[in-house]
Design a protein around this motif. Structure first.
Motif, short mmCIF file in Angstrom:
data_model
loop_
_atom_site.label_atom_id
_atom_site.label_comp_id
_atom_site.label_asym_id
_atom_site.label_seq_id
_atom_site.Cartn_x
_atom_site.Cartn_y
_atom_site.Cartn_z
N LEU A 290 6.50 -24.78 56.75
CA LEU A 290 7.71 -25.53 57.10
C LEU A 290 8.90 -24.59 57.21
N ALA A 291 9.84 -24.98 58.05
CA ALA A 291 11.11 -24.25 58.13
C ALA A 291 12.19 -25.16 57.54
N GLU A 292 13.17 -24.57 56.88
CA GLU A 292 14.22 -25.38 56.29
C GLU A 292 15.09 -25.98 57.38
N LYS B 250 10.55 -19.88 72.32
CA LYS B 250 11.09 -20.12 70.98
C LYS B 250 11.38 -18.81 70.23
N PHE B 251 12.31 -18.91 69.29
CA PHE B 251 12.65 -17.76 68.43
C PHE B 251 13.13 -16.54 69.21
N LEU B 252 13.89 -16.80 70.26
CA LEU B 252 14.47 -15.70 71.03
C LEU B 252 15.99 -15.82 71.07
N ASN B 253 16.58 -16.49 70.09
CA ASN B 253 18.04 -16.57 70.04
C ASN B 253 18.59 -15.36 69.31
N VAL C 180 23.39 -12.77 64.44
CA VAL C 180 23.91 -11.73 63.56
C VAL C 180 22.80 -11.17 62.66
N GLY C 181 21.64 -11.78 62.72
CA GLY C 181 20.50 -11.31 61.92
C GLY C 181 19.80 -12.51 61.31
N PHE C 182 18.52 -12.35 61.02
CA PHE C 182 17.83 -13.46 60.36
C PHE C 182 18.07 -13.41 58.87
N GLY C 183 18.07 -14.59 58.24
CA GLY C 183 18.17 -14.67 56.80
C GLY C 183 17.09 -15.61 56.30
N CYS D 90 12.44 -15.98 52.94
CA CYS D 90 11.08 -15.45 53.09
C CYS D 90 10.87 -14.30 54.07
N PHE D 91 11.56 -14.28 55.20
CA PHE D 91 11.20 -13.26 56.21
C PHE D 91 11.24 -11.85 55.63
N GLN D 92 12.38 -11.51 55.02
CA GLN D 92 12.48 -10.14 54.50
C GLN D 92 11.49 -9.92 53.37
N LYS D 93 11.45 -10.87 52.46
CA LYS D 93 10.56 -10.75 51.29
C LYS D 93 9.11 -10.58 51.73
N ASP D 94 8.68 -11.40 52.68
CA ASP D 94 7.28 -11.37 53.07
C ASP D 94 6.94 -10.12 53.87
N ILE D 95 7.89 -9.64 54.67
CA ILE D 95 7.61 -8.40 55.42
C ILE D 95 7.56 -7.21 54.46
N THR E 103 27.05 -19.15 60.91
CA THR E 103 25.99 -20.15 60.92
C THR E 103 26.25 -21.07 62.12
N GLU E 104 25.18 -21.51 62.77
CA GLU E 104 25.35 -22.25 64.04
C GLU E 104 25.55 -23.75 63.84
N TRP E 105 26.33 -24.16 62.81
CA TRP E 105 26.59 -25.59 62.60
C TRP E 105 27.13 -26.21 63.87
C1 UGA Z 1 10.73 -19.52 58.28
C2 UGA Z 1 9.58 -19.88 59.20
O1 UGA Z 1 10.11 -20.39 60.42
C3 UGA Z 1 8.66 -20.92 58.55
O2 UGA Z 1 7.54 -21.15 59.38
C4 UGA Z 1 8.20 -20.40 57.19
O3 UGA Z 1 7.41 -21.36 56.53
C5 UGA Z 1 9.39 -20.07 56.33
O4 UGA Z 1 10.22 -19.09 57.03
C6 UGA Z 1 9.04 -19.45 55.03
O5 UGA Z 1 7.97 -18.92 54.84
O6 UGA Z 1 9.95 -19.48 54.19
P1 UGA Z 1 13.04 -20.63 57.65
O7 UGA Z 1 13.33 -19.31 57.04
O8 UGA Z 1 13.27 -21.84 56.83
O9 UGA Z 1 11.52 -20.69 58.11
O10 UGA Z 1 13.91 -20.82 58.98
P2 UGA Z 1 13.77 -20.24 60.46
O11 UGA Z 1 14.08 -21.32 61.40
O12 UGA Z 1 12.54 -19.48 60.67
O13 UGA Z 1 15.01 -19.22 60.51
C7 UGA Z 1 14.98 -17.99 59.79
C8 UGA Z 1 16.20 -17.16 60.18
O14 UGA Z 1 16.06 -16.66 61.51
C9 UGA Z 1 17.52 -17.94 60.16
O15 UGA Z 1 18.53 -17.13 59.64
C10 UGA Z 1 17.76 -18.25 61.63
O16 UGA Z 1 19.12 -18.43 61.93
C11 UGA Z 1 17.22 -16.98 62.27
N1 UGA Z 1 16.82 -17.16 63.68
C12 UGA Z 1 15.83 -18.04 64.00
C13 UGA Z 1 17.43 -16.40 64.66
O17 UGA Z 1 18.32 -15.58 64.38
N2 UGA Z 1 17.03 -16.57 65.96
C14 UGA Z 1 16.05 -17.44 66.31
O18 UGA Z 1 15.73 -17.53 67.52
C15 UGA Z 1 15.43 -18.20 65.31
#
Ligand code: UGA
Ligand code: NAD
Length: 513
Positions: free
Chosen positions: A192-194, A293-296, A299-302, A305-310, A453-455
């Protein structure tokens, strides 16, 4: 194994007809005697996941337990501990019926047939693997407790994201203390994504279940598959061996993060060449092999999980003697850090190379919209960078409290990922930061605005009014590409949008010092 199990399941599923049929109890193969599920960890994953299981499986009792009394109290109140669209409704429908939240961890674990473990798996901050490896302290203590209190056979499900081969370690802890009780370990990582957790859970792309390829292991897989089959189409329930399931979770997050770092790397090149990253991403994403998808650019992903898991993946690669692969994935994090630094440097260099004493309005602090979660939000690094250059920050986020922002800005890296009551205290508030409750107050008399944040509400603010109330020249640094840059330029703003052709003002300024 995957195909074999799925084929078998589809075949039997067709025989019995439908989930309704299964629910009616006509097929005991699917509904064994299992009646109770417990989930250790009432967090962003445990809470919503169990609420949806309770909603979709009225015949199953679901208990969510946690060592944090504050969290459990919040789950039992009208103000849930996490903000997630749709969650309130689901919890209200089931709480008090087949869904409960409790701090009586041992009682509920002892009574359950299936125990999910969804506790924190932070990055280690000390000792072997510090800064990379997963800290399994909470997982291990949960496993030891299960072994201690169990009086009947149990299926133990890894819901937390864990390093590959964790199940082996958990199995050793459980069987070593088992008093003749059988434990079957499954890996059932959560995707799931938040912000979209409830719809992701109701309609998942897939559910992944990994287990041992033994008769007991297959039985355990079936039992868990029966739970999900209440609402997930069977062809979306994938069954693999344990190690594939554990690694698939790390791999999926690494692939997703890698796409963002790829487009963010392109955004720097776009700014240098006059290309527009949205147009490039659109053109690239039209290729069906790549997808949109996921090509936006951002300023960086947060996120937690992403950083922790990588980092975890990098550590596993290093431990397995494949440094080239470790370096490949490390680069995803490096580009993400570069993007945040580049953004701060862009702000400072545009504003005459100093932000000392200047008011900067920060719009958005959560790591993405529709959540109040700030874990590893890029806003932390950007704010710290600006504070390092002596800016005065006025921060507004519709879902994040002042207390949370102050904690985030004063906490050390990785310290956030522990149960709340075990987090190191952050006693002093950060000077030069004020937290306000609307965008107009935040931006009044500001020299510059940065959107982190993209509110949705940031798209439709009255930017003419905001401009009128700001110092001049008025700067807008859009870290999420949410504003209409042309419209703002017409009003008089100097606008920087990630990966877009630069204003003349910004063209000759160095992007990174
Ligand atoms: C992410 C994954 O999408 C989930 O599948 C996974 O279960 C989860 O991590 C996890 O293991 O915790 P989440 O971190 O909740 O979910 O949210 P995302 O929608 O993936 O966004 C992560 C970050 O990437 C956000 O800061 C978002 O703004 C950024 N992002 C996302 C971008 O900068 N560009 C994009 O195109 C998409
Ligand atoms: P969280 O911090 O929100 O929740 C974890 C909970 O576990 C906390 O409430 C904590 O008090 C509790 N806990 C810790 N040790 C305990 C113990 N021994 N007994 C009882 N309770 C205990 O974390 P989360 O975001 O729900 O993540 C949990 C796991 O799921 C992590 O491994 C994470 O990587 C993974 N995950 C998270 C997401 C997400 O979107 N947040 C998505 C997929 C996977």
């Amino acid at each position: 194994m995957q195909n074999h199990l799925n084929d078998e399941f589809v075949f039997r599923y067709k025989l019995v007809g439908s989930v309704e049929h299964i629910k009616s109890g006509k097929d005991q193969l699917f509904l064994s005697k299992m009646v109770k599920i417990c989930c250790i960890g009432a967090g962003y994953v445990g809470g919503p996941t169990m609420a949806v299981i309770a909603l979709k499986c009225p015949n199953i009792q679901v208990a969510v337990v946690d060592i944090s009394t504050a969290r459990i109290n919040a789950w039992n109140s009208d103000t849930l501990p996490i903000y997630e669209p749709g969650l309130d409704e689901v919890v209200k429908k089931c709480r008090g019926k087949n869904l409960s939240f409790s701090t009586d961890v041992e009682k509920h674990v002892a009574e359950s047939d299936i125990v999910f473990v969804s506790v924190n798996t932070p990055t280690k901050t000390q000792g072997l693997g510090a800064g990379k490896a997963a800290d399994l302290t909470y997982w291990e203590s949960a496993a030891r407790m299960i072994a201690d209190v169990a009086k009947s056979n149990k299926i133990v499900v890894e819901k937390s994201t864990v390093p590959v081969k964790t199940a082996e370690a958990i199995e050793k802890i459980l069987t070593h203390n088992s008093k003749g009780i059988n434990f079957s370990i499954l890996s059932n990582p959560e995707f799931l994504a938040e912000g979209t957790a409830i719809s992701d859970l109701l309609n998942p792309d897939r559910v992944l279940i990994g287990g041992r390829e033994t008769p007991e292991g297959k039985k355990a897989i079936e039992a868990l598959r029966d739970v999900y089959a209440h609402w997930v189409p069977v062809d979306r329930i994938l069954c693999t061996n344990l190690w594939s399931a554990e690694l698939s979770k790390l791999a999926a997050n690494a692939f997703l993060a890698q796409r963002i770092s790829s487009v963010n790397a392109m955004s720097a090149l776009c700014e240098a060449t006059g290309a527009d990253v949205s147009q490039v991403a659109h053109a690239v994403g039209k290729d069906t092999r790549i997808g949109p998808k996921f090509l936006n650019a951002s300023v960086g992903f947060g996120g937690s999980c992403f950083q922790k898991d990588i980092l975890n993946l990098v550590y596993i690669c290093e431990c397995n003697g494949i440094p080239e692969v470790a370096t490949y994935w490390k680069q995803v994090i490096k580009v993400n850090d570069y993007q945040k630094t580049r953004f701060v440097n862009r702000i400072v260099s545009s504003m005459f190379n100093t932000v000392s004493g200047k008011k900067i309005a920060v719009l958005g602090f959560a790591f993405k919209k529709d959540t109040g979660d700030t874990r590893e939000t890029p806003a932390i690094d950007v704010c710290k960078g600006l504070i390092g250059d002596k800016a005065k920050l006025s921060i507004y986020d519709p879902q994040v409290s002042q207390d949370q922002i102050q904690r985030d800005l004063s906490m050390k890296k990785f310290d956030w990922d522990h149960p709340v009551h075990l987090q190191p205290m952050s006693p002093t508030s950060v000077k030069d930061v004020s937290v306000v409750w609307d965008a107009y107050t935040a931006t009044k008399d500001a020299h510059g605005i940065c959107i982190l944040t993209e509110w949705d509400e940031f798209k439709n603010l009255d930017y003419q009014k905001i401009f009128n109330d700001m110092q001049k020249p008025a700067f807008m640094f859009d870290g999420r590409n949410v504003v209409d840059a042309e419209k703002l330029r017409k009003i008089g703003f100097i606008v920087y949008s990630i990966g877009k052709p630069l204003d003349d003002w910004l063209k000759d300024m160095p992007a990174v010092a």
